[in-house]
Motif scaffolding. Structure first.
Motif, short mmCIF file in Angstrom:
data_model
loop_
_atom_site.label_atom_id
_atom_site.label_comp_id
_atom_site.label_asym_id
_atom_site.label_seq_id
_atom_site.Cartn_x
_atom_site.Cartn_y
_atom_site.Cartn_z
N TYR A 63 0.97 -1.03 -0.14
CA TYR A 63 -0.10 0.07 0.05
C TYR A 63 0.86 1.20 0.02
O TYR A 63 1.86 1.06 0.65
CB TYR A 63 -0.91 0.16 1.32
N TYR A 119 0.45 5.17 1.06
CA TYR A 119 -0.48 6.30 1.80
C TYR A 119 0.33 7.78 1.72
O TYR A 119 1.71 7.68 1.74
CB TYR A 119 -0.91 5.98 2.98
N PHE A 149 -5.24 7.36 1.61
CA PHE A 149 -4.80 6.35 0.80
C PHE A 149 -4.49 6.79 -0.87
O PHE A 149 -5.21 7.57 -1.11
CB PHE A 149 -6.02 5.46 0.81
N TYR A 153 -3.07 0.30 -3.85
CA TYR A 153 -2.42 -0.55 -3.30
C TYR A 153 -2.45 -1.58 -4.43
O TYR A 153 -3.09 -1.84 -5.47
CB TYR A 153 -3.25 -1.31 -1.97
N ASP A 179 -6.18 -1.26 -6.75
CA ASP A 179 -7.11 0.08 -6.48
C ASP A 179 -6.17 1.12 -6.44
O ASP A 179 -5.20 1.31 -5.61
CB ASP A 179 -7.95 -0.32 -5.03
N GLN A 191 -3.97 -8.64 1.07
CA GLN A 191 -5.19 -7.80 1.09
C GLN A 191 -6.49 -8.35 2.08
O GLN A 191 -6.87 -9.35 1.95
CB GLN A 191 -5.83 -7.25 -0.04
N LEU A 220 -11.95 -1.07 7.85
CA LEU A 220 -11.87 -1.85 6.84
C LEU A 220 -13.12 -2.26 6.36
O LEU A 220 -13.87 -3.05 7.30
CB LEU A 220 -10.94 -3.21 6.90
N GLY A 272 -13.99 -6.77 1.37
CA GLY A 272 -13.75 -7.08 0.11
C GLY A 272 -12.56 -6.57 -0.06
O GLY A 272 -11.37 -6.97 0.53
N ASN A 273 -12.21 -6.05 -1.24
CA ASN A 273 -10.86 -5.56 -1.79
C ASN A 273 -10.74 -3.94 -1.62
O ASN A 273 -9.84 -3.23 -2.23
CB ASN A 273 -10.73 -5.70 -3.39
N THR A 274 -11.40 -3.60 -0.44
CA THR A 274 -11.10 -1.88 -0.25
C THR A 274 -9.94 -1.89 0.74
O THR A 274 -9.69 -2.85 1.33
CB THR A 274 -12.41 -1.45 0.57
N PRO A 275 -9.31 -0.80 0.49
CA PRO A 275 -8.25 -0.41 1.50
C PRO A 275 -8.55 0.06 2.75
O PRO A 275 -9.57 0.49 3.00
CB PRO A 275 -7.57 0.50 0.73
N LEU A 276 -7.57 0.02 3.67
CA LEU A 276 -7.80 0.43 5.08
C LEU A 276 -7.96 2.06 4.89
O LEU A 276 -6.90 2.74 4.60
CB LEU A 276 -6.67 0.01 5.93
N VAL A 277 -8.99 2.40 5.46
CA VAL A 277 -9.08 4.03 5.57
C VAL A 277 -8.90 4.46 7.16
O VAL A 277 -9.61 4.22 8.02
CB VAL A 277 -10.66 4.55 5.18
#
Lengths: 114, 111
Positions: free
Chosen positions: A33, A35, A45, A48, A56, A98, B92, B95-100
């Motif tokens: 990732y 950031y 973000f 990644y 993404d 992931q 989180l 799925g395929n989403t990133p950590l926010v």
């Protein structure tokens, strides 16, 4: 290596120049990732990778930003025609894959655009 | 915004006191994580709590999660000067989403 390694730790450049920031993740971590963190803010973000492919890239602010991970290990974040607003700490993190849980962060690359 | 929002933005306490930081978010989540960042350093993972869990402990850390209120809290007991850092919650979605990440709470523990 034992942890996520980022180079350079500090980069000062002039407006309009090209910059590359490198990230070496923890061995065996398939997810990587990027950031960006501005002073007093949380990490924002950018992109990644799962393996070699960008899973993404929705966080990349514009087409001056690009990242690659050709062999599924080391990644390079590339910034073209740098602007003063690009000044920030660029953080890299990796995880086993992931969605599995914690991210392991590097110490960051501090970019200053004069 | 789907990111976590920490509260307070800054907290200053005396050594030995407890520190409580809160995080609110707006979406459904898979898990919520807390990270710590010392000045000028990278983030370090502290604890992860899954959406089906309500409370977790790790040493002097206690994390709670209330999915009905979309909120979490991080409690640090018997704080020490070395706990001085910024603390971030991160969500989180799955799925395929990133950590926010949220914007963080800056904790100062005064000896």
């Amino acid at each position: 290596g034992a942890g996520v390694s980022q180079t350079p730790s500090n980069k000062v450049t002039e407006k309009g120049k090209y910059v590359e920031l490198r990230c070496d993740p923890i061995s065996g971590h398939t997810a990587l990732y990027w950031y960006r963190q501005s002073l007093g803010q949380g990490p924002e973000f950018l992109i990644y990778f799962q393996g070699t492919g960008a899973a993404d890239d929705s966080g990349l602010p514009n087409d001056r930003f690009f990242a690659v991970r050709p062999e599924g290990s080391v990644s390079t974040l590339k910034i073209q025609r740098t602007e003063r607003g690009d000044s920030a700490v660029y953080l890299c993190a990796s995880s086993l894959r992931q969605g599995t849980g914690e991210l392991f962060f590097g110490e960051g690359s501090r970019l200053t655009v004069l | 915004s789907q990111q976590g929002e920490e509260d307070p933005q800054a907290l200053s306490i005396q050594e030995g006191e407890n520190a409580t930081m809160n995080c609110s978010y707006k979406t459904s989540i898979n898990n919520l994580q807390w990270y710590r960042q010392n000045s000028g350093r990278g983030l370090v993972h502290l604890i992860l709590i899954r959406s089906n869990e309500r409370e977790k402990h790790s040493g002097r850390l206690r994390v709670t999660l209330d999915t009905s209120k979309k909120s979490s809290s991080l409690l640090i007991t018997a704080s020490r000067a070395a706990d001085t850092a910024s603390y971030f919650c991160a969500i989180l979605k799955g799925g395929n989403t990133p950590l926010v990440f949220g914007k963080g709470t800056r904790l100062s523990v005064i000896a």
